[in-house]
Design a protein around this motif. Sequence first.
Motif, PDB file in Angstrom:
ATOM      1  N   LYS A   1       0.853  -1.189   0.000  1.00 46.19           N
ATOM      2  CA  LYS A   1       0.000   0.000   0.000  1.00 46.19           C
ATOM      3  C   LYS A   1       0.892   1.244   0.000  1.00 46.19           C
ATOM      4  O   LYS A   1       1.959   1.247   0.622  1.00 46.19           O
ATOM      5  N   ASP A   2       0.471   2.290  -0.680  1.00 46.47           N
ATOM      6  CA  ASP A   2       1.207   3.563  -0.680  1.00 46.47           C
ATOM      7  C   ASP A   2       0.930   4.369   0.587  1.00 46.47           C
ATOM      8  O   ASP A   2       1.794   5.098   1.064  1.00 46.47           O
ATOM      9  N   THR A   3      -0.303   4.261   1.075  1.00 47.40           N
ATOM     10  CA  THR A   3      -0.707   4.968   2.295  1.00 47.40           C
ATOM     11  C   THR A   3      -1.546   4.009   3.127  1.00 47.40           C
ATOM     12  O   THR A   3      -2.156   3.081   2.580  1.00 47.40           O
ATOM     13  N   PRO A   4      -1.601   4.218   4.436  1.00 52.71           N
ATOM     14  CA  PRO A   4      -2.395   3.306   5.273  1.00 52.71           C
ATOM     15  C   PRO A   4      -3.871   3.233   4.882  1.00 52.71           C
ATOM     16  O   PRO A   4      -4.493   2.176   5.041  1.00 52.71           O
ATOM     17  N   ASP A   5      -4.418   4.317   4.324  1.00 56.41           N
ATOM     18  CA  ASP A   5      -5.842   4.297   3.987  1.00 56.41           C
ATOM     19  C   ASP A   5      -6.126   3.941   2.519  1.00 56.41           C
ATOM     20  O   ASP A   5      -7.280   3.951   2.092  1.00 56.41           O
ATOM     21  N   GLU A   6      -5.110   3.585   1.762  1.00 52.98           N
ATOM     22  CA  GLU A   6      -5.330   3.166   0.369  1.00 52.98           C
ATOM     23  C   GLU A   6      -6.116   1.852   0.367  1.00 52.98           C
ATOM     24  O   GLU A   6      -5.751   0.899   1.054  1.00 52.98           O
ATOM     25  N   ALA A   7      -7.184   1.791  -0.410  1.00 54.19           N
ATOM     26  CA  ALA A   7      -7.970   0.565  -0.527  1.00 54.19           C
ATOM     27  C   ALA A   7      -7.126  -0.523  -1.184  1.00 54.19           C
ATOM     28  O   ALA A   7      -6.340  -0.245  -2.100  1.00 54.19           O
ATOM     29  N   LEU A   8      -7.296  -1.746  -0.727  1.00 52.82           N
ATOM     30  CA  LEU A   8      -6.519  -2.857  -1.288  1.00 52.82           C
ATOM     31  C   LEU A   8      -6.767  -3.028  -2.781  1.00 52.82           C
ATOM     32  O   LEU A   8      -5.832  -3.316  -3.537  1.00 52.82           O
ATOM     33  N   SER A   9      -8.003  -2.826  -3.226  1.00 55.87           N
ATOM     34  CA  SER A   9      -8.289  -2.933  -4.661  1.00 55.87           C
ATOM     35  C   SER A   9      -7.543  -1.858  -5.446  1.00 55.87           C
ATOM     36  O   SER A   9      -7.101  -2.100  -6.573  1.00 55.87           O
ATOM     37  N   GLU A  10      -7.364  -0.684  -4.863  1.00 53.78           N
ATOM     38  CA  GLU A  10      -6.597   0.384  -5.520  1.00 53.78           C
ATOM     39  C   GLU A  10      -5.115   0.022  -5.557  1.00 53.78           C
ATOM     40  O   GLU A  10      -4.435   0.267  -6.552  1.00 53.78           O
ATOM     41  N   THR A  11      -4.605  -0.564  -4.491  1.00 55.58           N
ATOM     42  CA  THR A  11      -3.214  -1.032  -4.484  1.00 55.58           C
ATOM     43  C   THR A  11      -3.017  -2.056  -5.598  1.00 55.58           C
ATOM     44  O   THR A  11      -2.038  -1.978  -6.349  1.00 55.58           O
ATOM     45  N   ALA A  12      -3.959  -2.994  -5.714  1.00 58.06           N
ATOM     46  CA  ALA A  12      -3.860  -4.023  -6.749  1.00 58.06           C
ATOM     47  C   ALA A  12      -3.899  -3.392  -8.139  1.00 58.06           C
ATOM     48  O   ALA A  12      -3.075  -3.716  -9.005  1.00 58.06           O
ATOM     49  N   ARG A  13      -4.838  -2.485  -8.370  1.00 54.43           N
ATOM     50  CA  ARG A  13      -4.951  -1.820  -9.676  1.00 54.43           C
ATOM     51  C   ARG A  13      -3.667  -1.078 -10.028  1.00 54.43           C
ATOM     52  O   ARG A  13      -3.130  -1.194 -11.118  1.00 54.43           O
ATOM     53  N   ARG A  14      -3.158  -0.315  -9.062  1.00 56.21           N
ATOM     54  CA  ARG A  14      -1.948   0.489  -9.282  1.00 56.21           C
ATOM     55  C   ARG A  14      -0.742  -0.409  -9.571  1.00 56.21           C
ATOM     56  O   ARG A  14       0.019  -0.169 -10.516  1.00 56.21           O
ATOM     57  N   GLU A  15      -0.558  -1.452  -8.786  1.00 57.51           N
ATOM     58  CA  GLU A  15       0.597  -2.335  -8.971  1.00 57.51           C
ATOM     59  C   GLU A  15       0.537  -3.085 -10.301  1.00 57.51           C
ATOM     60  O   GLU A  15       1.562  -3.250 -10.961  1.00 57.51           O
ATOM     61  N   VAL A  16      -0.657  -3.537 -10.693  1.00 56.05           N
ATOM     62  CA  VAL A  16      -0.793  -4.209 -11.988  1.00 56.05           C
ATOM     63  C   VAL A  16      -0.371  -3.272 -13.109  1.00 56.05           C
ATOM     64  O   VAL A  16       0.412  -3.639 -13.991  1.00 56.05           O
ATOM     65  N   GLU A  17      -0.843  -2.036 -13.061  1.00 59.90           N
ATOM     66  CA  GLU A  17      -0.493  -1.087 -14.116  1.00 59.90           C
ATOM     67  C   GLU A  17       0.996  -0.742 -14.092  1.00 59.90           C
ATOM     68  O   GLU A  17       1.650  -0.709 -15.135  1.00 59.90           O
ATOM     69  N   GLU A  18       1.546  -0.496 -12.908  1.00 58.21           N
ATOM     70  CA  GLU A  18       2.963  -0.141 -12.799  1.00 58.21           C
ATOM     71  C   GLU A  18       3.874  -1.272 -13.282  1.00 58.21           C
ATOM     72  O   GLU A  18       4.866  -1.030 -13.950  1.00 58.21           O
ATOM     73  N   GLU A  19       3.548  -2.511 -12.925  1.00 62.00           N
ATOM     74  CA  GLU A  19       4.458  -3.623 -13.184  1.00 62.00           C
ATOM     75  C   GLU A  19       4.251  -4.300 -14.537  1.00 62.00           C
ATOM     76  O   GLU A  19       5.182  -4.917 -15.045  1.00 62.00           O
ATOM     77  N   THR A  20       3.041  -4.206 -15.109  1.00 67.32           N
ATOM     78  CA  THR A  20       2.771  -4.923 -16.360  1.00 67.32           C
ATOM     79  C   THR A  20       2.240  -4.036 -17.479  1.00 67.32           C
ATOM     80  O   THR A  20       2.130  -4.498 -18.611  1.00 67.32           O
ATOM     81  N   GLY A  21       1.836  -2.815 -17.166  1.00 65.46           N
ATOM     82  CA  GLY A  21       1.229  -1.948 -18.163  1.00 65.46           C
ATOM     83  C   GLY A  21      -0.234  -2.265 -18.426  1.00 65.46           C
ATOM     84  O   GLY A  21      -0.875  -1.590 -19.225  1.00 65.46           O
TER      85      GLY A  21
END
Length: 166
Positions: free
Chosen positions: A41-61
């Motif tokens: 997570k980037d911040t303690p209040d970041e939703a897990l689904s947002e973390t997943a979305r962000r990481e998928v885009e960052e790591e795989t495009g």
Amino acid sequence: MSLPYKIPESVLVVIHTAEREVLLIERTDKEGFWQSVTGSKDTPDEALSETARREVEEETGIVLASQAVESADQERRTVPASHLLDWQLSNIYEIYPVWRHRYAPGVTRNTEHVFGLLVPRDIPVVLAPREHTRFQWLPYRAAADQCFSPSNAEAILQLPRYMRAG
């Protein structure tokens, strides 16, 4: 706002096709360490689904979108946000000593939340070169055997169960 230390709560996203092929990516800092998409997570209040979305885009495009996209190139790399499924599984594990310096002093355990993401087999994959060097698609059992992380391997082996549920 970025914190000085990583938050010990992360996601693991098993990216897969309808044919149960799984995308694995090789870490840049550890040759031979194959894994699914992971990230904290980037911040303690970041939703897990947002973390997943962000990481998928960052790591795989690969882009998860809930509305129309703007370009043909982006459209080729986009799947509906509804294809991201929270498997309601979590693992608590010891952080590998080599990576503990990224966390606050005394933090030794991480809680990892597992998601699945259904994508078309021909979706373009664009790796973040600072994080990953290569990718491969493997049948899910072979992908589990290739993972360096036991929790990642176990999550991949759960794929048929969660595909039936979805």
